[in-house]
Design a protein around this motif. Structure first.
Motif, PDB file in Angstrom:
ATOM      1  N   LEU A   5      -9.727   9.216 -40.703  1.00  0.00           N
ATOM      2  CA  LEU A   5     -10.450  10.203 -40.125  1.00  0.00           C
ATOM      3  C   LEU A   5      -9.878  10.285 -38.586  1.00  0.00           C
ATOM      4  CD1 LEU A   5     -14.018   9.570 -41.678  1.00  0.00           C
ATOM      5  CD2 LEU A   5     -12.725  11.620 -41.836  1.00  0.00           C
ATOM      6  N   TYR A  40     -14.069   7.308 -48.566  1.00  0.00           N
ATOM      7  CA  TYR A  40     -13.127   6.672 -47.690  1.00  0.00           C
ATOM      8  C   TYR A  40     -12.837   5.409 -48.134  1.00  0.00           C
ATOM      9  CZ  TYR A  40     -14.305  11.166 -45.337  1.00  0.00           C
ATOM     10  OH  TYR A  40     -14.445  12.470 -45.149  1.00  0.00           O
ATOM     11  N   ARG A  55     -21.819   1.202 -45.865  1.00  0.00           N
ATOM     12  CA  ARG A  55     -21.555   2.233 -46.461  1.00  0.00           C
ATOM     13  C   ARG A  55     -22.898   2.851 -47.384  1.00  0.00           C
ATOM     14  NH1 ARG A  55     -16.267   3.535 -48.748  1.00  0.00           N
ATOM     15  NH2 ARG A  55     -15.783   2.909 -46.918  1.00  0.00           N
ATOM     16  N   LEU A  89     -17.898  15.284 -40.608  1.00  0.00           N
ATOM     17  CA  LEU A  89     -17.691  14.398 -39.571  1.00  0.00           C
ATOM     18  C   LEU A  89     -16.729  14.572 -38.791  1.00  0.00           C
ATOM     19  CD1 LEU A  89     -17.180  11.426 -42.406  1.00  0.00           C
ATOM     20  CD2 LEU A  89     -19.109  11.693 -40.866  1.00  0.00           C
ATOM     21  N   VAL A 115     -13.922  -2.398 -48.385  1.00  0.00           N
ATOM     22  CA  VAL A 115     -13.435  -1.863 -47.052  1.00  0.00           C
ATOM     23  C   VAL A 115     -13.922  -2.432 -46.073  1.00  0.00           C
ATOM     24  CG1 VAL A 115     -13.701   0.311 -46.258  1.00  0.00           C
ATOM     25  CG2 VAL A 115     -13.840   0.292 -48.608  1.00  0.00           C
ATOM     26  N   ASP A 125     -17.154  -2.384 -44.659  1.00  0.00           N
ATOM     27  CA  ASP A 125     -18.098  -1.824 -43.604  1.00  0.00           C
ATOM     28  C   ASP A 125     -19.444  -1.405 -44.504  1.00  0.00           C
ATOM     29  OD1 ASP A 125     -17.444   0.077 -45.726  1.00  0.00           O
ATOM     30  OD2 ASP A 125     -16.621   1.460 -44.148  1.00  0.00           O
ATOM     31  N   ASN A 169      -6.074   4.578 -48.616  1.00  0.00           N
ATOM     32  CA  ASN A 169      -7.149   5.259 -48.731  1.00  0.00           C
ATOM     33  C   ASN A 169      -7.697   5.459 -50.421  1.00  0.00           C
ATOM     34  OD1 ASN A 169      -9.614   6.945 -47.667  1.00  0.00           O
ATOM     35  ND2 ASN A 169      -8.870   8.490 -48.690  1.00  0.00           N
ATOM     36  N   LEU A 184     -19.247   7.412 -51.170  1.00  0.00           N
ATOM     37  CA  LEU A 184     -18.446   7.684 -49.840  1.00  0.00           C
ATOM     38  C   LEU A 184     -17.082   7.342 -50.295  1.00  0.00           C
ATOM     39  CD1 LEU A 184     -18.639   8.494 -46.684  1.00  0.00           C
ATOM     40  CD2 LEU A 184     -18.516   5.837 -46.428  1.00  0.00           C
ATOM     41  N   PRO A 223     -11.641   4.104 -43.919  1.00  0.00           N
ATOM     42  CA  PRO A 223     -12.188   5.335 -43.070  1.00  0.00           C
ATOM     43  C   PRO A 223     -11.335   5.623 -41.927  1.00  0.00           C
ATOM     44  CG  PRO A 223     -13.424   3.395 -43.555  1.00  0.00           C
ATOM     45  CD  PRO A 223     -12.136   2.949 -44.369  1.00  0.00           C
ATOM     46  N   GLU A 224     -10.313   4.964 -41.362  1.00  0.00           N
ATOM     47  CA  GLU A 224      -9.158   5.142 -40.318  1.00  0.00           C
ATOM     48  C   GLU A 224      -8.636   6.416 -40.456  1.00  0.00           C
ATOM     49  OE1 GLU A 224      -7.242   1.620 -42.660  1.00  0.00           O
ATOM     50  OE2 GLU A 224      -9.202   2.355 -42.082  1.00  0.00           O
ATOM     51  N   ASP A 231     -19.090  13.542 -45.912  1.00  0.00           N
ATOM     52  CA  ASP A 231     -19.585  12.118 -46.116  1.00  0.00           C
ATOM     53  C   ASP A 231     -20.197  12.235 -47.325  1.00  0.00           C
ATOM     54  OD1 ASP A 231     -22.033  13.413 -45.548  1.00  0.00           O
ATOM     55  OD2 ASP A 231     -22.481  12.522 -43.706  1.00  0.00           O
TER      56      ASP A 231
END
Length: 383
Positions: A222, A216, A152, A111, A148, A150, A239, A214, A219-220, A182
C-alpha cells in the motif's frame, strides 16, 4: 479470536472518519448547502461551498472528472445526466486537493482515498437494494497472523436462519476485495450481505456463508499507492503468495472451526474484484483440489506471461472446475482480461468468459457478484 457486531462498528467509526476527512466547516452565518440532491429522474446535483477555491472538479464513480460551476455566493455545483439506480462513490477536488462532501455523512471507506456515497434508489427487485426479506448477520473477527506478522480481521456473513445444528453444513464462498480496500469493502460498499439476503429470499441462491478476509499478504504494498502496485512485480508476487498462505493456513481453519461450514471442494468457492480477482485466480487455479468454484471480476495485478503465476495449474486435474472470468468493456484492464481468456483457452482450462458494460467500478462488481452467486453450488454431482 473475537467477534463484534458490524453495525456497531460502523456507527462507532463513522464520526471519527468524518472528523478526519471532512473539510473545514463553513461559517455559522453561511446558508446551509444541500448536497447531494437526487431528483426523481436519477439526476444528482452536487454542491460545495468553497469561495476561496479557484477550481473544483467532481470525481464521480463511473464518470469522467468534470469541473463544477461557481455562483456569486462561492458555491460550486454540478448536475449530472440521469443515472441508473445504484450506489455511486464521489469526491470533490478543490485546488487539486481531494475533499469530502460536508453535507453527506455516507462514506465509501478506502485505505488510500475515502469518498462519499450517494444512492439513487431503485425498485426492490434490484439485488443490492434493502428489501423486506429476512436478513443474515455480518460478524467481524480479529486475529494475529503468524504468516504476515500483523493483527488483522475478516468478516463472515451467515444467512437468514443460520442453524449450526442442521444436518448439512453450509457451503462457503471466500470473497476478496480490491487494492486500496479493506476487509469491510464488500459489505460497506459492495452490499454483498443485501445481495445474498435478496437472492436467498427469492430462491435464486442457496443459503451459504460468505467470508471476506483482508487481502494483503504484504501490507507494505500500500505504501507505493496505485502507481506502486503496478510497478513492483516481486512485491505483488509476495503479496499474492502470503495472502494465499494466510487464507489457507489461518482463515479457512478458523472459519471451519467456528461455523457449520462444509469442507469439501465442491462446497468451497473463491471470488474477488480487481486485486482480489487476481488473488482468486492465483489461489483457485493453483489449489483447485480445495476449490471447485472460482470467480474473477476485473482481475488486477496479472501481467504476461501468465504461466509463472499458475505453476500448480493442474493440481486438481480430473476434478471439475467452474471458472467465471468477467471484465467491463470500458475497464482499463479489458485488454489484459482478453489476453487472459485466450491463455486459459490455450491451456485447456474450462471457463465462462464475460464482458459487460461499464468500467472499473463497484456498479460492475455488484452485478458480477449477483451472476456468480446465482450459479454457485448448483451441481452437487461435480467430481
Amino acid at each position: 479470536m473475537s467477534c463484534v457486531s458490524y453495525a456497531s462498528f460502523v456507527l462507532c467509526a463513522l464520526p471519527l472518519a468524518m472528523a478526519a476527512c471532512a473539510p473545514p466547516r463553513p461559517s455559522e452565518n453561511a446558508e446551509r448547502v444541500t448536497s447531494p440532491e437526487v431528483s426523481a429522474d436519477g439526476r444528482i446535483t452536487f454542491r460545495l461551498r468553497a469561495p476561496s477555491a479557484e477550481q473544483v472538479v467532481l470525481h464521480l464513480e463511473g464518470a469522467t472528472p468534470t469541473p463544477m460551476v461557481r455562483d456569486s455566493q462561492g458555491v460550486w455545483s454540478l448536475t449530472t445526466p440521469p443515472l441508473g439506480p445504484d450506489y455511486y462513490g464521489y469526491s470533490f477536488v478543490a485546488n487539486e486537493v481531494s475533499v469530502l462532501d460536508p453535507g453527506n455523512g455516507a462514506l465509501k471507506p478506502n485505505l488510500l482515498g475515502t469518498q462519499n456515497i450517494v444512492h439513487i434508489p431503485g425498485p426492490g427487485t434490484l439485488p443490492w437494494e434493502t428489501a423486506d426479506v429476512p436478513h443474515g448477520t455480518v460478524h467481524r473477527h480479529f486475529y494475529r497472523s503468524a504468516v504476515v506478522g500483523d493483527d488483522r480481521d475478516f468478516y463472515v456473513y451467515t444467512p437468514p436462519g443460520y442453524d449450526p445444528a442442521r444436518p448439512a453444513p453450509y457451503p462457503v464462498v471466500y470473497l476478496l476485495h480490491g487494492f486500496s480496500d479493506d476487509a469491510s469493502g464488500w459489505v460497506a460498499v459492495g452490499r454483498a450481505n443485501f445481495i445474498l439476503d435478496n437472492l436467498i429470499a427469492r430462491g435464486e441462491a442457496l443459503p451459504m456463508l460468505v467470508v471476506m478476509p483482508l487481502g494483503y499478504g504484504a501490507p507494505e504494498i500500500l505504501a507505493g499507492g496505485f502507481a506502486g502496485f503496478g510497478k513492483d512485480h516481486a512485491l505483488r508476487m509476495r503479496n499474492f503468495e502470503r495472502f494465499r498462505a494466510a487464507l489457507l493456513d489461518e482463515v479457512i481453519p478458523a472459519v471451519e472451526s467456528t461455523y457449520h461450514a462444509a469442507t469439501d471442494r465442491r462446497s468451497r468457492a473463491i471470488a474477488g474484484l480487481s486485486m482480489g480477482g487476481a488473488e482468486a485466480l492465483y489461489v483457485g487455479l493453483n489449489d483447485s483440489d480445495r476449490f471447485a468454484w472460482v470467480g474473477s471480476f476485473s482481475a488486477g495485478g496479472l501481467t504476461e506471461p501468465f504461466d509463472p503465476y499458475f505453476l500448480r495449474l493442474h493440481g486438481g486435474k480430473g476434478k471439475r472446475l467452474e471458472l467465471f472470468v468477467s471484465c467491463g468493456q470500458d475497464d482499463h484492464l479489458i485488454e489484459i482480461h482478453r489476453k487472459l481468456i485466450a491463455w486459459l483457452a490455450a491451456k485447456g482450462v474450462p471457463h465462462v468468459p464475460q464482458e459487460t458494460s461499464g468500467a472499473h467500478t463497484w456498479m460492475v462488481w455488484r452485478r458480477n457478484l449477483v451472476t456468480f452467486t446465482r450459479s454457485l453450488f448448483r451441481t452437487p454431482d461435480a467430481p
